[in-house]
Design a protein around this motif. Structure first.
Motif, mmCIF file in Angstrom:
data_model
loop_
_atom_site.group_PDB
_atom_site.id
_atom_site.type_symbol
_atom_site.label_atom_id
_atom_site.label_comp_id
_atom_site.label_asym_id
_atom_site.label_seq_id
_atom_site.Cartn_x
_atom_site.Cartn_y
_atom_site.Cartn_z
ATOM 1 N N ASP A 135 0.830 -1.207 0.000
ATOM 2 C CA ASP A 135 0.000 0.000 0.000
ATOM 3 C C ASP A 135 0.864 1.256 0.000
ATOM 4 N N THR A 136 1.936 1.225 0.784
ATOM 5 C CA THR A 136 2.815 2.400 0.874
ATOM 6 C C THR A 136 3.570 2.608 -0.427
ATOM 7 N N PHE A 137 4.050 1.534 -1.024
ATOM 8 C CA PHE A 137 4.749 1.658 -2.310
ATOM 9 C C PHE A 137 3.791 2.156 -3.395
ATOM 10 N N SER A 138 2.540 1.769 -3.299
ATOM 11 C CA SER A 138 1.546 2.244 -4.264
ATOM 12 C C SER A 138 1.388 3.763 -4.156
ATOM 13 N N ARG A 139 1.318 4.279 -2.943
ATOM 14 C CA ARG A 139 1.230 5.734 -2.757
ATOM 15 C C ARG A 139 2.523 6.404 -3.205
ATOM 16 N N PHE A 140 3.649 5.760 -2.899
ATOM 17 C CA PHE A 140 4.966 6.289 -3.255
ATOM 18 C C PHE A 140 5.097 6.471 -4.772
ATOM 19 N N GLN A 141 4.469 5.580 -5.545
ATOM 20 C CA GLN A 141 4.599 5.629 -7.008
ATOM 21 C C GLN A 141 3.332 6.120 -7.717
ATOM 22 N N GLN A 142 2.406 6.708 -6.978
ATOM 23 C CA GLN A 142 1.121 7.063 -7.574
ATOM 24 C C GLN A 142 1.246 8.109 -8.693
ATOM 25 N N GLU A 143 2.314 8.914 -8.645
ATOM 26 C CA GLU A 143 2.500 9.934 -9.683
ATOM 27 C C GLU A 143 3.299 9.396 -10.864
ATOM 28 N N HIS B 262 6.235 2.835 -16.047
ATOM 29 C CA HIS B 262 7.546 3.150 -15.467
ATOM 30 C C HIS B 262 7.651 2.767 -13.989
ATOM 31 N N ARG B 263 6.596 2.199 -13.427
ATOM 32 C CA ARG B 263 6.646 1.817 -12.020
ATOM 33 C C ARG B 263 7.536 0.596 -11.819
ATOM 34 N N ARG B 264 8.265 0.581 -10.726
ATOM 35 C CA ARG B 264 9.188 -0.519 -10.443
ATOM 36 C C ARG B 264 8.528 -1.528 -9.509
ATOM 37 N N PRO B 265 8.969 -2.801 -9.599
ATOM 38 C CA PRO B 265 8.351 -3.868 -8.775
ATOM 39 C C PRO B 265 8.861 -3.857 -7.341
ATOM 40 N N TYR B 266 8.560 -2.794 -6.603
ATOM 41 C CA TYR B 266 9.004 -2.705 -5.221
ATOM 42 C C TYR B 266 8.182 -3.628 -4.326
#
Length: 309
Positions: free
Chosen positions: A227-235, A240-244
């Protein structure tokens, strides 16, 4: 999970007893049992005494044909191999048909996914909500102390020595290690302990408690991280999102230490790796760092030219 009926009930019970005695975590027990049940389901009732290498390879081939990664295929192989090893040690079988089967080749030179220090600060800033202090402490233990998700899960209150600022960690292979708590991390950990949720059972010693009053589970930690990584990459655009994931915080810790000049042996100890070869995966460097290193080399000779006849 496959319905096996009573066919392998004794073997599964023996395997579970063996794993508990060997000190496997509850998470590992659950994963290995799921893999083993899947394998047993592929045998169509064949007795384990009659299983040959062919049946094991056939199962692993079917796993690969489903499109799973090489790492997952290797884990399932390890689970089956562990089953036969356990049953031999418990004198229920005499041969291990899973032994000697080659592992799938994984990408040896693939760089681990990690966050640099700037992105890590941005990620930690994305931690929010009612349980922020707990979740922030959990992520700091992984990203600034290198703990595995399972190690955070098993932490007890007595494992933290606030006076000495050390944390006693129960890692893989049933090995304990003492990890210093960085001065900047200690206040956040103390705040999380001060705001620790009231456990359902008064005798619960878990350091981190879930909303339901139980020890915060591995899956729970992974879900909070997702959930936190989703917010971190929401923009960031989807392509281009990485598989964190939560484990990438541990990668980030190791990368930061090595880039700050820590020697490989020290990093190995802090990560709890039994072999230094495992630690070398974190010695990856970027193209920019390669260019900077090469730019430091200077040729002192004057250029000369060879005349051709």
């Amino acid at each position: 999970m496959n319905e096996l009926g009573p066919d392998y009930e004794e073997e599964l019970e023996a395997f579970l007893i063996w794993m508990k005695d060997a000190g496997f975590t509850a998470y590992t027990q659950k994963s290995y049992l799921a893999d083993v049940r899947e394998f047993l389901g592929s045998l169509n009732g064949r007795s384990l005494e009659s299983v040959k290498k062919l049946q094991v390879v056939s199962y692993l081939t079917s796993v690969r044909e489903r499109g799973v990664s090489d790492a997952t295929r290797n884990r399932k192989h390890a689970s089956v191999n562990c089953l036969f090893k356990a049953l031999i040690e418990l004198e229920l079988l005499t041969a291990n048909p899973a032994a000697g089967i080659k592992k799938s080749k994984t990408e040896k030179n693939r760089e681990p996914v990690y966050l640099d220090e700037v992105d890590l600060q941005r990620f930690l800033s994305a931690v929010e909500g009612k349980y922020r202090s707990r979740n922030l402490a959990v992520f700091l233990l992984m990203s600034y102390m290198g703990l595995r998700v399972g190690e955070v899960h098993t932490l007890n209150l007595s494992d933290y020595n606030a006076e000495r600022r050390t944390l006693r960690v129960f890692g893989k292979g049933r090995k304990w290690r003492n990890v210093p708590v960085p001065e900047d991390v200690a206040p956040f950990l103390q705040q999380a302990l001060n705001e620790r949720l009231t456990p359902w059972l008064s005798k619960e010693e878990a350091m981190f408690i879930s909303q339901k009053g139980r020890r915060l589970s591995i899956r729970g930690i992974q879900g909070i991280a997702a959930d936190t990584f989703s917010r971190f990459q929401q923009e960031v655009p989807m392509v281009h999102r990485r598989p964190y994931s939560s484990h990438k915080l541990r990668h980030s810790f190791a990368t930061m230490l090595l880039r700050k000049g820590a020697d490989l042996r020290t990093v190995q100890e802090l990560l709890g790796h039994s072999s230094i070869q495992t630690t070398t995966v974190y010695t990856h460097i970027t193209s920019r760092e390669k260019e900077e290193a090469m730019s430091r080399l200077q040729v002192q000779l004057e250029p000369y030219y060879i005349q051709k006849n």
